[in-house]
Design an enzyme around this catalytic site. Structure first.
Site, short mmCIF file in Angstrom:
data_model
loop_
_atom_site.label_atom_id
_atom_site.label_comp_id
_atom_site.label_asym_id
_atom_site.label_seq_id
_atom_site.Cartn_x
_atom_site.Cartn_y
_atom_site.Cartn_z
N HIS A 1 -3.38 -1.62 -7.07
CA HIS A 1 -2.70 -0.38 -7.40
C HIS A 1 -3.74 0.66 -7.80
CE1 HIS A 1 1.18 -2.80 -8.50
NE2 HIS A 1 0.97 -2.71 -7.20
N THR B 1 -6.34 -11.88 3.22
CA THR B 1 -7.46 -11.26 2.51
C THR B 1 -8.57 -12.26 2.22
OG1 THR B 1 -6.42 -11.74 0.38
CG2 THR B 1 -5.95 -9.59 1.38
N ASN C 1 -4.72 -10.06 -4.36
CA ASN C 1 -4.71 -9.52 -2.99
C ASN C 1 -4.00 -8.18 -2.95
OD1 ASN C 1 -2.27 -10.81 -3.62
ND2 ASN C 1 -1.80 -11.22 -1.48
N ASP D 1 0.82 -1.23 0.00
CA ASP D 1 0.00 0.00 0.00
C ASP D 1 0.84 1.27 0.00
OD1 ASP D 1 -2.32 -1.69 0.35
OD2 ASP D 1 -1.77 -1.84 2.46
N GLU D 2 2.03 1.21 -0.58
CA GLU D 2 2.93 2.37 -0.55
C GLU D 2 2.63 3.39 -1.63
OE1 GLU D 2 5.38 -1.32 0.63
OE2 GLU D 2 4.09 -0.76 -1.06
#
Length: 421
Positions: free
Chosen positions: A41, A129, A38, A13-14
């Protein structure tokens, strides 16, 4: 530079989608080499806002070819839905999207087992997830996987599926679930194959010919380096290798061909699911709310925390990162003071990330350096010199503590919201 890898340096999640979208227009090929759906972007461009899970993020550039390597596990229903949404936005996929026949499929029993395993673990659940990623990779390495190449012979596919259902239904029933129908699963997946078949092609000669011709490759990673099953916070990790080196197995890129590695780093830290997170904010409601997010893929709340330079420094070293792409600097503009974790203390002694297992890391105390915030909205600024002095100082402090130069700073979701250093 012929081959560039873009990867995450934290727990995913960067903002890798934004980084990939920033560079993709300059590359002939954009390829995904690991993970599954999972990972997500998020991309904002002239076509709209997209949450891409399987199709490489370079798909928005018409001249770029997109490759999904054999290291990716594919849920065909998700892939087809994603392809249809891109078509509706006017994105052409034919002769541009190519999928390796070596990629393994996420089957219905993988998703069922993922949920049943988590349920059975109770308080010790990993926090997956529940999309079947781990069980699919487990089947891959235990010789029980089903690949696109198996569909060439329908009888072979049916035989493999029948065997797997005989095995998996026993486990599903034992854990309290309902068995799956062979005919139903077979017919669904043959239908998926009929839609995906025009896009399936052996990627090895395409990659090799491209490298010989000097074509430029941009390789995108899913998840983050600290979710790697070997070097991450095991067992609170993902099912596939997340390091730059995974591009060799997942796509067929020789290691010597990788010429540049860019590490995407959020200006703070977030994490989805269970597992240690030393800098998680628990004692400041305002900061906790400001730094938490909603995951693009699952809708789950991401736990928020201050920037952890220790894990980013480790990720830079283990991957051989050349430059950092710092994202979401604008989010920090609401704080009077901002903390940066420079290392840990464990049992009264200083410790590095690599000294501790996941359970020890959960008990480690972060050592913080506090800097002054800039209390200003920096969205819309396009030059580093125009940032508030304290924002510039924050970026420079991150560089100094991680030991890696920052090449780009993102200060908004839009494609153009990137400051080149």
């Amino acid at each position: 530079m012929s081959v560039t890898v873009i990867l995450g340096t934290q727990w995913g999640d960067e903002g890798k989608g934004k980084a990939i979208d920033t560079f993709a227009g300059d590359f002939d090929f954009v390829a995904r080499y690991n993970g599954g759906n999972n990972a997500g972007h998020t991309i904002v461009n002239e076509y709209g806002t997209f949450r891409i899970h399987l199709v490489p993020s370079g798909v928005f550039y018409p001249k770029t070819k997109c490759l999904i390597g054999g290291g990716v596990v594919i849920d065909p229903a998700v892939l087809i839905e994603e392809m249809n949404s891109l078509r509706k936005a006017g994105i052409r996929l034919e002769k541009r999207l190519l999928i390796s026949p070596r990629s393994h499929l996420i089957m219905p029993y993988h998703k069922i087992l993922d949920g049943l395993y988590e349920q059975a673990k109770g308080a010790g659940a990993t926090g997956t997830t529940r999309r079947g990623i781990g069980p699919t990779f487990a089947d891959k390495v235990s010789y029980n996987g089903i690949r696109w190449s198996d569909f060439v012979d329908k009888e072979l596919f049916a035989d493999k599926l029948r065997l797997q259902l005989e095995l998996k239904n026993k486990i599903i029933v034992a854990l309290g679930g309902s068995p799956l129908s062979f005919e139903s699963v077979r017919d669904d997946y043959l239908g998926y194959y009929a839609q995906i078949k025009p896009f399936i092609a052996e990627l090895f000669p395409i990659v090799q010919d491209g490298l010989k011709a000097g074509r430029k490759f941009l390789l995108e990673q899913a998840m983050g380096s600290i979710l790697d099953p070997d070097w991450g916070t095991y067992p609170f990790v993902t099912g596939s290798t997340t390091l730059a080196s995974a591009a060799t197995a997942g796509l067929g890129i020789p290691p010597r061909e990788i010429t540049r590695i860019i590490g995407v780093t959020k200006a703070y830290t977030t994490r989805v699911g269970a597992g240690p997170m030393p800098t998680e904010v628990r004692d400041d409601a305002y900061a906790e709310k400001a730094l938490s997010e909603v995951a693009a893929t699952t809708g789950r709340i991401r736990r928020g925390g201050w920037f952890d330079a220790e894990i980013v420094r480790f990720a830079a070293q283990v991957n051989g990162i050349h430059r950092l792409f710092l994202t979401k600097l604008d989010v920090l503009g609401v704080f009077d003071e901002i903390k940066i974790c420079t290392g840990y203390e464990f049992n009264g002694r200083k410790a590095h990330y690599y000294d501790l297992n996941a359970y020890q890391l959960d008990k480690a105390r972060p050592i913080y350096k506090t800097v002054k915030g800039w209390r200003k909205d920096i969205r819309g600024i396009r030059k580093f010199k125009d940032l508030p002095a304290r924002a510039q100082a924050y970026v420079e402090t991150v560089e100094r503590i991680t030991g890696v130069k920052i090449g780009w700073v993102a200060n908004g979701p839009e494609r153009e919201a990137v400051i080149k250093m």
